[in-house]
Design a protein around this motif. Structure first.
Motif, short mmCIF file in Angstrom:
data_model
loop_
_atom_site.label_atom_id
_atom_site.label_comp_id
_atom_site.label_asym_id
_atom_site.label_seq_id
_atom_site.Cartn_x
_atom_site.Cartn_y
_atom_site.Cartn_z
N ASP A 181 0.87 -1.13 -0.01
CA ASP A 181 0.05 0.03 -0.06
C ASP A 181 0.98 1.24 0.00
O ASP A 181 1.46 1.59 1.04
CB ASP A 181 -0.93 -0.13 1.15
CG ASP A 181 -1.84 1.32 1.15
OD1 ASP A 181 -1.89 2.08 0.47
OD2 ASP A 181 -2.46 1.21 2.38
N VAL A 182 1.22 1.74 -1.13
CA VAL A 182 2.07 2.94 -1.29
C VAL A 182 1.49 4.19 -1.54
O VAL A 182 0.56 4.59 -2.02
CB VAL A 182 2.93 2.62 -2.70
CG1 VAL A 182 3.85 3.44 -2.95
CG2 VAL A 182 3.38 1.08 -2.77
N THR A 183 2.20 5.20 -0.61
CA THR A 183 2.01 6.54 -0.67
C THR A 183 3.19 7.25 -1.34
O THR A 183 4.39 7.16 -1.04
CB THR A 183 1.73 7.41 0.67
OG1 THR A 183 0.66 6.64 1.38
CG2 THR A 183 1.50 8.78 0.44
N ARG A 184 2.94 8.13 -2.52
CA ARG A 184 4.09 8.86 -3.07
C ARG A 184 4.06 10.23 -2.34
O ARG A 184 2.87 10.85 -2.31
CB ARG A 184 3.75 9.26 -4.53
CG ARG A 184 3.80 7.96 -5.41
CD ARG A 184 3.51 7.99 -6.77
NE ARG A 184 3.71 6.68 -7.63
CZ ARG A 184 2.76 5.79 -7.83
NH1 ARG A 184 1.93 5.73 -6.87
NH2 ARG A 184 3.21 4.77 -8.49
N GLU A 185 5.19 10.61 -1.72
CA GLU A 185 5.15 11.91 -1.14
C GLU A 185 6.32 12.90 -1.62
O GLU A 185 7.31 12.42 -1.86
CB GLU A 185 5.28 11.58 0.54
CG GLU A 185 5.13 12.80 1.22
CD GLU A 185 4.52 12.45 2.70
OE1 GLU A 185 4.85 13.34 3.53
OE2 GLU A 185 4.22 11.45 2.93
N TYR A 186 6.16 14.12 -1.69
CA TYR A 186 7.01 15.04 -2.00
C TYR A 186 7.17 16.02 -0.87
O TYR A 186 5.87 16.49 -0.26
CB TYR A 186 6.36 16.23 -3.12
CG TYR A 186 7.22 16.97 -3.70
CD1 TYR A 186 7.64 18.08 -2.92
CD2 TYR A 186 7.67 16.86 -4.99
CE1 TYR A 186 8.58 18.99 -3.42
CE2 TYR A 186 8.64 17.98 -5.52
CZ TYR A 186 9.03 18.94 -4.79
OH TYR A 186 9.81 19.89 -5.54
N TYR A 187 8.26 16.04 -0.11
CA TYR A 187 8.64 16.96 0.92
C TYR A 187 9.10 18.56 0.59
O TYR A 187 10.16 18.36 0.04
CB TYR A 187 9.63 16.37 1.88
CG TYR A 187 9.92 17.10 3.15
CD1 TYR A 187 9.14 17.62 4.03
CD2 TYR A 187 11.46 17.19 3.43
CE1 TYR A 187 9.49 18.10 5.21
CE2 TYR A 187 11.65 17.80 4.74
CZ TYR A 187 10.79 18.36 5.27
OH TYR A 187 11.24 19.10 6.45
N ILE A 188 8.29 19.29 0.61
CA ILE A 188 8.76 20.71 0.00
C ILE A 188 9.46 21.47 1.21
O ILE A 188 9.29 21.82 2.14
CB ILE A 188 7.44 21.44 0.18
CG1 ILE A 188 6.33 21.05 -0.83
CG2 ILE A 188 7.85 22.92 -0.70
CD1 ILE A 188 4.92 21.61 -0.82
N ASN A 189 10.68 21.57 0.58
CA ASN A 189 11.81 22.30 1.55
C ASN A 189 11.65 23.90 1.48
O ASN A 189 12.39 24.55 0.76
CB ASN A 189 13.39 21.76 0.99
CG ASN A 189 13.42 20.44 1.18
OD1 ASN A 189 13.70 19.58 0.46
ND2 ASN A 189 13.57 19.92 2.31
N ASP A 190 10.55 24.12 2.16
CA ASP A 190 10.40 25.55 1.89
C ASP A 190 10.47 26.40 3.34
O ASP A 190 9.92 27.58 3.70
CB ASP A 190 8.89 25.87 1.68
CG ASP A 190 7.88 24.97 2.48
OD1 ASP A 190 8.14 24.17 3.55
OD2 ASP A 190 6.72 25.17 2.34
N GLY A 191 11.36 25.67 4.30
CA GLY A 191 11.52 26.29 5.50
C GLY A 191 12.72 26.86 5.68
O GLY A 191 13.11 27.42 6.93
N GLY A 192 13.79 26.80 4.65
CA GLY A 192 15.38 27.63 4.88
C GLY A 192 15.38 28.70 4.14
O GLY A 192 14.50 29.26 3.76
N ALA A 193 16.44 29.34 4.42
CA ALA A 193 17.05 30.48 3.56
C ALA A 193 16.85 30.67 2.30
O ALA A 193 16.72 31.67 1.84
CB ALA A 193 18.49 30.84 4.27
N GLN A 194 16.86 29.25 1.77
CA GLN A 194 16.76 29.63 0.16
C GLN A 194 15.36 30.13 -0.27
O GLN A 194 15.46 30.70 -1.68
CB GLN A 194 16.92 28.05 -0.45
CG GLN A 194 15.69 27.08 -0.34
CD GLN A 194 15.82 26.50 1.14
OE1 GLN A 194 16.66 26.63 1.82
NE2 GLN A 194 14.84 25.49 1.33
N VAL A 195 14.28 30.05 0.38
CA VAL A 195 13.26 30.54 0.01
C VAL A 195 13.30 32.12 0.22
O VAL A 195 12.43 32.87 -0.67
CB VAL A 195 11.97 29.86 0.66
CG1 VAL A 195 11.70 28.63 0.19
CG2 VAL A 195 11.97 30.09 2.23
#
Length: 580
Positions: free
Chosen positions: A160-174
Motif C-alpha cells: 500500500d504505497v503513498t508517493r510523497e513530496y517534501y517541500i523544502n520551504d523552511g530554509g533561507a533559500q526561499v
C-alpha cells in the motif's frame, strides 16, 4: 503464478519427507533453500542449492543429500533431477509446464506476475523533494522516474504505497527566491533588476515578476524588505510549486501528498519529536570534535544540543540545535520522519541526490530511535546524469540560468524514452544520456528494442485478424498449446515464467532497474524467435492456412506482450502498438 516459488515448495516438501524418514536431521532451517534459474541454461531449467546449504548443519556431504533429494522429486512437472558438481541439483521440467505458463499469462492478463509479498504493508516513498526555488533539473528527472517506478513496483507486489513530496520551504533559500522574484517584479515595472551574486538569475522568474506586478502594481516599489519579504516568499513559492507540478505531470509523475517543511515550524512538531528522543535519553548538551581536516584555529568549540546518533550506527553524534537556539537542518527532518512514523507507515523509503550521502546514517539513526527499530528506512541515492548530444556535452538552459531543466529533457526526448533510459542503470551508478542515441532505432537502444517487440506483437495480432483468425483471449486460451514445441519457442515461454520471480526480487531489493533489464532480455528472446522465422517458416507466428497452429503461436506472442505491457506500466512507459 510464481513457478519458482511453487517448485521451491516441492523441494522443501521433499526435504521434510527426508527428515521424517531419518535421511536428514529433524529441525533444519530451510530458509536459505532456493530454486533459481541456472547460470548456464544447458544445465537445466531450474537449480536448487538445497544440498549445499543444508550439508553443514546436517553434518552430511552435499552430494549425499542431493542424491536422496533427487530420488524424492517425483512431481509430474519435474522431468529429471540431475546432481552436478559437489551437490547442486539441476531440474529439467516437462514442456507442458512452459505451455501452462503461456495459459497462465493469458488468464492473468495485467495481473500476471502481480504479487502479494507486500501483504498490504503501508510504504511511504518520498522522492524528488526539490527546493521550490526554480524549475526542476536533469538530476530531478532521474530521481522522479526512479521514485515513481519504485512506487509502481511496490504496488504491483502488494504494498500500500503513498508517493510523497517534501517541500523544502523552511530554509533561507526561499528568502533568496523572494528577493530574486522582487527584482523581476521591479523589472516588470520598467526598472533595471539588480540580480546580484547569490540571487537566482534564471529567466524563469520573469513571469513571476509580471504576475506580482499584476497583483500589486507599483505598491511594493521602494518599500523596505521587511514589508514585502514574507508575502512575496509565499507568492513565489506557490508559483514555483505550480511549475514543479506541471513538470512532474509532463514526466508522467503524480504525487499523493505534498508535505511542507515550513508547516513544522511554530506548530510544536519539531519540539515534540525532539522531546520523544529526549525521553529516551538520546538528547544531551555537548561539544563536538572538530571535523576531519579542520585545523584547530579554524574550529570554535560550542556547546550544542546533540542527538546520540552514534548509538544507532552513525559515525558521530549530530547537532539538532545551534548554540544560538536555532534548529539545525536535521531537526525538522527528524520531525518530518517522526510524522511519517506517526501516520502508521510500516516502511519508509527516501530517494535523495548523491550529494546527500552524508545524511544516510544520521537519518537512519533517527528513524530507528523514533520507531524503536520497528520501521525500516531505506535511503536510495541517485547518482548524476551526464547529458550528451551526438557525443558532445549538452549545454545548459538559458531559461534556468545554470542547468538543464527537466522540461528540456522531456521536450527533446519524450517522456516515455526519458523514463525508460533513466532506469537502464542502477540508481547508485552514473548514467550517460545521449539524446541522439536514445532516439536511434537499433538494438543498442534498449527502449526502442523493447518497444519494437511490443509493436511486432501487435502487428502479428493485426495480421492474424486480417486473415480471419480469432485471436481473442478466449480463443487463444482454447488453443492447442501442444503445437508450441520448438526449443526456441519453449525458451521464450521460460522467459515469461521468470517474470513473477523478477517482480518479487526487484520489489524486495527496491530496484526498479531490474524490470528494465528484464524487458530487454525478453524482447531479445522474441526478436530472436522472429528472426528464426525468416529462415524457418514453421516458426512464424502466422501460419498460412493453419489457424489452429497460428492461434497457439500467437498465444505465446500474447503472453510475451502481457509481460512487456506490465513491465512498461511499472516503468511508467506506454507500450508501442506500431513503430513510426
Amino acid at each position: 503464478m510464481n513457478l519458482f516459488t511453487d517448485l521451491r515448495g516441492v523441494v522443501v516438501d521433499a526435504l521434510g519427507q527426508m527428515a521424517q524418514a531419518g535421511e536428514l536431521p529433524a529441525g533444519l532451517d530451510y530458509a536459505n533453500v532456493a530454486v533459481e534459474p541456472p547460470r548456464d541454461p544447458a544445465h537445466g531449467d531450474m537449480a536448487t542449492n538445497a544440498a549445499m546449504v543444508l550439508a553443514k548443519p546436517a553434518g552430511m556431504k552435499p552430494r549425499e543429500i542431493a542424491d536422496r533429494l533427487a530420488a524424492r522429486l517425483t512431481d509430474d512437472r519435474i522431468a529429471a533431477a540431475e546432481v552436478a558438481g559437489p551437490g547442486f541439483l539441476n531440474l529439467r521440467l516437462s514442456p507442458s509446464v512452459w505451455r501452462g505458463v503461456i495459459a497462465a499469462a493469458l488468464r492473468g492478463g495485467s495481473d500476471f506476475g502481480r504479487s502479494a509479498i507486500g501483504a498490504d504493508q503501508k510504504v511511504n516513498v518520498e522522492f524528488v523533494s526539490a527546493n521550490p526555488t526554480g524549475p526542476m533539473h536533469v538530476g530531478h528527472v532521474r530521481g522522479a522516474v526512479f521514485g515513481d517506478a519504485l512506487a509502481n513496483l511496490l504496488s504491483f507486489s502488494g504494498h500500500d504505497v503513498t508517493r510523497e513530496y517534501y517541500i523544502n520551504d523552511g530554509g533561507a533559500q526561499v528568502d533568496v527566491l523572494a528577493r530574486s522574484a522582487y527584482e523581476r517584479y521591479r523589472e516588470a515595472n520598467g526598472l533595471e533588476p539588480a540580480i546580484r551574486e547569490g540571487l537566482y538569475p534564471g529567466d524563469y522568474l520573469i513571469p513571476v515578476g509580471e504576475a506580482l506586478k499584476a497583483k500589486y502594481g507599483t505598491s511594493l516599489l521602494d518599500r523596505p524588505e521587511a514589508d514585502w519579504l514574507a508575502e512575496i516568499r509565499e507568492f513565489a513559492t506557490e508559483a514555483m510549486l505550480a511549475e514543479i507540478r506541471r513538470d512532474l505531470a509532463a514526466l508522467g509523475v503524480r504525487m499523493d501528498l505534498y508535505s511542507s517543511e515550513k508547516a513544522l515550524y511554530g506548530t510544536g512538531r519539531i519540539e515534540a519529536a525532539i522531546a520523544q528522543l529526549e525521553g529516551a535519553g538520546l538528547i544531551y548538551r555537548g561539544v563536538l570534535e572538530p571535523p576531519k581536516g579542520k585545523l584547530p584555529e579554524d574550529w570554535e568549540a560550542r556547546e550544542q544540543l546533540l542527538f546520540r546518533s552514534s548509538e544507532f550506527g552513525d559515525d558521530v553524534d549530530r547537532p539538532i540545535q545551534k548554540s544560538d537556539g536555532a534548529w539545525t537542518y536535521f531537526a525538522p527532518d527528524i520531525a518530518y520522519h517522526w510524522d511519517k512514523i506517526d501516520r502508521g507507515f510500516d516502511q519508509l523509503i527516501d530517494v535523495f541526490g548523491a550529494d546527500h550521502g552524508g545524511y544516510v546514517k544520521r537519518m537512519n539513526a533517527a528513524v530507528k530511535a523514533l520507531s524503536n527499530g520497528r520501521v525500516p528506512l531505506d535511503i536510495k541515492l541517485i547518482q548524476l546524469v551526464k547529458l550528451f548530444k551526438n557525443g558532445e556535452p549538452f549545454k545548459m538552459s538559458k531559461r534556468a540560468g545554470t542547468f538543464v531543466t527537466l522540461r528540456d529533457v522531456v521536450d527533446e526526448a519524450g517522456a516515455d524514452v526519458t523514463r525508460f533510459i533513466m532506469l537502464t542503470r542502477k540508481n547508485d551508478a552514473t548514467l550517460d544520456f545521449d539524446f541522439a542515441k536514445v532516439l536511434e532505432q537499433s538494438k543498442d537502444n534498449p527502449v526502442w528494442y523493447v518497444q519494437y517487440a511490443s509493436a511486432r506483437i501487435h502487428s502479428v495480432l493485426r495480421r492474424a485478424t486480417q486473415a480471419g483468425i480469432d485471436v481473442s483471449d478466449k480463443a487463444l486460451l482454447a488453443a492447442d498449446l501442444a503445437k508450441i514445441s520448438h526449443p526456441a519457442e519453449l525458451d521464450l515461454a521460460r522467459k515469461v515464467a521468470e517474470w513473477p520471480r523478477l517482480v518479487e526480487h526487484a520489489a524486495r531489493a527496491h530496484e526498479p532497474h531490474r524490470v528494465a533489464f528484464f524487458l530487454y532480455e525478453i524482447a531479445s528472446e522474441l526478436h530472436s524467435l522472429w528472426n528464426r522465422g525468416n529462415d524457418d517458416a514453421t516458426l512464424r507466428f502466422v501460419q498460412d492456412g493453419d489457424s489452429a497452429t497460428t492461434q497457439a503461436k500467437i498465444a505465446l506472442a500474447r503472453a510475451v506482450g502481457v509481460v512487456i505491457s506490465s513491465g512498461l506500466a511499472i516503468l511508467g512507459v506506454t507500450p508501442a502498438e506500431e513503430m513510426r
